[in-house]
Design a protein around this motif. Structure first.
Motif, PDB file in Angstrom:
ATOM      1  N   VAL A  31       0.898  -1.057  -0.640  1.00 38.63           N
ATOM      2  CA  VAL A  31       0.204   0.380  -0.086  1.00 38.63           C
ATOM      3  C   VAL A  31       0.887   0.984   0.210  1.00 38.63           C
ATOM      4  O   VAL A  31       0.265   2.356  -0.830  1.00 38.63           O
ATOM      5  N   ARG A  32       2.034   1.228   0.765  1.00 47.40           N
ATOM      6  CA  ARG A  32       2.668   2.589   0.731  1.00 47.40           C
ATOM      7  C   ARG A  32       3.563   2.590  -0.377  1.00 47.40           C
ATOM      8  O   ARG A  32       3.523   3.807  -0.505  1.00 47.40           O
ATOM      9  N   SER A  33       3.841   1.185  -1.352  1.00 47.49           N
ATOM     10  CA  SER A  33       4.843   1.788  -1.951  1.00 47.49           C
ATOM     11  C   SER A  33       4.419   1.516  -3.178  1.00 47.49           C
ATOM     12  O   SER A  33       4.099   0.438  -3.986  1.00 47.49           O
ATOM     13  N   PRO A  34       3.936   2.927  -4.326  1.00 45.62           N
ATOM     14  CA  PRO A  34       3.751   3.239  -5.789  1.00 45.62           C
ATOM     15  C   PRO A  34       4.904   1.748  -6.913  1.00 45.62           C
ATOM     16  O   PRO A  34       4.209   1.043  -7.628  1.00 45.62           O
ATOM     17  N   GLU A  35       5.608   2.094  -6.399  1.00 50.82           N
ATOM     18  CA  GLU A  35       7.064   0.479  -7.352  1.00 50.82           C
ATOM     19  C   GLU A  35       6.535  -0.931  -7.047  1.00 50.82           C
ATOM     20  O   GLU A  35       6.298  -1.580  -8.368  1.00 50.82           O
ATOM     21  N   TYR A  36       6.266  -1.471  -5.902  1.00 50.45           N
ATOM     22  CA  TYR A  36       5.931  -2.488  -5.374  1.00 50.45           C
ATOM     23  C   TYR A  36       5.075  -2.838  -5.739  1.00 50.45           C
ATOM     24  O   TYR A  36       4.553  -3.947  -5.953  1.00 50.45           O
ATOM     25  N   ALA A  37       3.733  -2.208  -5.479  1.00 53.02           N
ATOM     26  CA  ALA A  37       1.919  -2.187  -5.957  1.00 53.02           C
ATOM     27  C   ALA A  37       1.923  -2.509  -7.597  1.00 53.02           C
ATOM     28  O   ALA A  37       1.326  -3.302  -7.859  1.00 53.02           O
ATOM     29  N   ARG A  38       3.130  -1.832  -8.282  1.00 55.44           N
ATOM     30  CA  ARG A  38       2.851  -1.750 -10.097  1.00 55.44           C
ATOM     31  C   ARG A  38       3.218  -3.581 -10.013  1.00 55.44           C
ATOM     32  O   ARG A  38       3.368  -4.072 -11.390  1.00 55.44           O
ATOM     33  N   GLU A  39       4.670  -3.569  -9.615  1.00 52.97           N
ATOM     34  CA  GLU A  39       5.270  -4.891  -9.678  1.00 52.97           C
ATOM     35  C   GLU A  39       4.690  -6.475  -9.385  1.00 52.97           C
ATOM     36  O   GLU A  39       3.819  -7.409 -10.001  1.00 52.97           O
ATOM     37  N   ILE A  40       3.940  -5.755  -7.944  1.00 58.66           N
ATOM     38  CA  ILE A  40       2.885  -7.121  -7.829  1.00 58.66           C
ATOM     39  C   ILE A  40       1.811  -7.237  -8.405  1.00 58.66           C
ATOM     40  O   ILE A  40       0.940  -8.412  -8.444  1.00 58.66           O
ATOM     41  N   ILE A  41       1.029  -6.185  -9.270  1.00 56.90           N
ATOM     42  CA  ILE A  41      -0.146  -5.860 -10.188  1.00 56.90           C
ATOM     43  C   ILE A  41       0.275  -6.645 -11.306  1.00 56.90           C
ATOM     44  O   ILE A  41      -0.242  -7.751 -11.926  1.00 56.90           O
ATOM     45  N   PHE A  60      -7.416  -4.224  -6.645  1.00 59.76           N
ATOM     46  CA  PHE A  60      -6.015  -3.319  -6.538  1.00 59.76           C
ATOM     47  C   PHE A  60      -5.704  -1.868  -7.504  1.00 59.76           C
ATOM     48  O   PHE A  60      -5.452  -1.438  -7.323  1.00 59.76           O
ATOM     49  N   LEU A  61      -5.687  -2.315  -8.427  1.00 57.32           N
ATOM     50  CA  LEU A  61      -5.057  -1.780  -9.581  1.00 57.32           C
ATOM     51  C   LEU A  61      -6.315  -0.318  -9.306  1.00 57.32           C
ATOM     52  O   LEU A  61      -5.389   0.670  -9.638  1.00 57.32           O
ATOM     53  N   ALA A  62      -7.035  -0.290  -9.902  1.00 50.66           N
ATOM     54  CA  ALA A  62      -7.836   0.532  -9.685  1.00 50.66           C
ATOM     55  C   ALA A  62      -8.337   1.519  -8.062  1.00 50.66           C
ATOM     56  O   ALA A  62      -8.636   2.606  -8.012  1.00 50.66           O
ATOM     57  N   ALA A  63      -8.033   0.646  -7.138  1.00 49.85           N
ATOM     58  CA  ALA A  63      -7.692   1.098  -5.988  1.00 49.85           C
ATOM     59  C   ALA A  63      -6.188   2.771  -5.535  1.00 49.85           C
ATOM     60  O   ALA A  63      -6.701   3.247  -5.382  1.00 49.85           O
ATOM     61  N   MET A  64      -4.908   1.809  -6.170  1.00 51.46           N
ATOM     62  CA  MET A  64      -4.187   2.120  -6.410  1.00 51.46           C
ATOM     63  C   MET A  64      -3.581   3.784  -6.799  1.00 51.46           C
ATOM     64  O   MET A  64      -3.352   4.227  -6.608  1.00 51.46           O
ATOM     65  N   PHE A  65      -4.541   3.268  -8.315  1.00 58.26           N
ATOM     66  CA  PHE A  65      -4.023   3.791  -9.716  1.00 58.26           C
ATOM     67  C   PHE A  65      -5.469   4.664 -10.160  1.00 58.26           C
ATOM     68  O   PHE A  65      -6.094   3.662 -11.214  1.00 58.26           O
ATOM     69  N   PRO A  66      -6.066   5.156  -9.655  1.00 56.95           N
ATOM     70  CA  PRO A  66      -7.271   5.976  -9.924  1.00 56.95           C
ATOM     71  C   PRO A  66      -7.286   6.090 -11.395  1.00 56.95           C
ATOM     72  O   PRO A  66      -6.418   7.191 -11.346  1.00 56.95           O
ATOM     73  N   PRO A  67      -7.729   6.109 -12.501  1.00 57.85           N
ATOM     74  CA  PRO A  67      -8.177   6.744 -13.686  1.00 57.85           C
ATOM     75  C   PRO A  67      -8.287   7.923 -13.699  1.00 57.85           C
ATOM     76  O   PRO A  67      -8.582   8.860 -12.446  1.00 57.85           O
ATOM     77  N   PRO A  68      -7.180   9.205 -14.624  1.00 58.62           N
ATOM     78  CA  PRO A  68      -7.311  10.854 -14.053  1.00 58.62           C
ATOM     79  C   PRO A  68      -8.511  10.980 -13.956  1.00 58.62           C
ATOM     80  O   PRO A  68      -9.702  10.467 -14.109  1.00 58.62           O
ATOM     81  N   ALA A  69      -8.954  12.398 -13.448  1.00 58.79           N
ATOM     82  CA  ALA A  69      -9.818  13.115 -13.035  1.00 58.79           C
ATOM     83  C   ALA A  69     -10.805  13.087 -14.254  1.00 58.79           C
ATOM     84  O   ALA A  69     -12.328  13.270 -14.413  1.00 58.79           O
ATOM     85  N   GLU A  70     -10.176  13.721 -15.531  1.00 66.25           N
ATOM     86  CA  GLU A  70     -10.789  13.859 -17.247  1.00 66.25           C
ATOM     87  C   GLU A  70     -11.570  12.400 -17.274  1.00 66.25           C
ATOM     88  O   GLU A  70     -12.717  12.976 -17.608  1.00 66.25           O
ATOM     89  N   ALA A  71     -11.158  11.174 -17.217  1.00 65.52           N
ATOM     90  CA  ALA A  71     -11.539  10.343 -17.582  1.00 65.52           C
ATOM     91  C   ALA A  71     -12.071  10.055 -16.571  1.00 65.52           C
ATOM     92  O   ALA A  71     -13.655   9.629 -17.365  1.00 65.52           O
ATOM     93  N   ARG A  72     -13.045  10.239 -15.317  1.00 64.24           N
ATOM     94  CA  ARG A  72     -14.254  10.092 -14.541  1.00 64.24           C
ATOM     95  C   ARG A  72     -14.749  11.044 -14.763  1.00 64.24           C
ATOM     96  O   ARG A  72     -15.980  11.303 -13.776  1.00 64.24           O
ATOM     97  N   ALA A  73     -14.350  12.264 -15.034  1.00 61.77           N
ATOM     98  CA  ALA A  73     -15.727  13.557 -14.383  1.00 61.77           C
ATOM     99  C   ALA A  73     -17.158  12.877 -16.021  1.00 61.77           C
ATOM    100  O   ALA A  73     -17.544  12.553 -16.173  1.00 61.77           O
ATOM    101  N   VAL A  74     -17.955  13.825 -14.010  1.00 67.47           N
ATOM    102  CA  VAL A  74     -19.801  13.746 -14.826  1.00 67.47           C
ATOM    103  C   VAL A  74     -19.419  14.849 -15.467  1.00 67.47           C
ATOM    104  O   VAL A  74     -19.332  16.269 -15.066  1.00 67.47           O
ATOM    105  N   PRO A  75     -19.528  15.144 -16.825  1.00 64.67           N
ATOM    106  CA  PRO A  75     -20.525  15.973 -17.602  1.00 64.67           C
ATOM    107  C   PRO A  75     -21.481  16.791 -16.776  1.00 64.67           C
ATOM    108  O   PRO A  75     -22.059  17.020 -15.869  1.00 64.67           O
TER     109      PRO A  75
END
Length: 113
Positions: A31-41, A60-75
């Protein structure tokens, strides 16, 4: 997402990886290390023979690295239709029809003893 939610998903991923692959991970560091999380994912998503492992890897990918705000923005128009200016949605009970027409009479408040 809350840290506790990320930790819970990481713990599930850890258990599935240990059962399916025999791989042991460090849940706290996951949870603390993005590099370790990417490798395990990456390892979890590569194991297509185990659909449960792929599912938890995607969670876990969605939890740690959510999509950018513009990708999930509601009109803006859809947001305006759903919410009032205060940010709260309309009441599902509708407007009250027995609203008071005149203000209540002034009440005398005496002094404190």
């Amino acid at each position: 997402m809350l840290e506790s939610e990320k930790l819970a998903i990481a713990a599930h991923l850890h258990v599935v990886m240990r059962r399916k692959m025999g791989r042991v991970t460090d849940v706290e560091w996951l949870v603390r290390s993005p590099e370790y999380a990417r490798e395990i994912i990456r390892v979890a998503l590569a194991e297509v023979a185990h659909p449960e492992l792929v599912e938890w890897g995607q969670r876990f990918l969605a939890a740690m690295f959510p999509p950018p705000a513009e990708a999930r923005a509601v009109p803006a128009r859809a947001m305006a239709e759903r919410h009032t200016p205060s940010g709260f949605g309309e009441s599902r009970f509708g407007r009250s029809t027995n609203a008071p027409t005149a203000p209540p009479p002034a009440r005398y408040v005496g002094r404190l003893r």
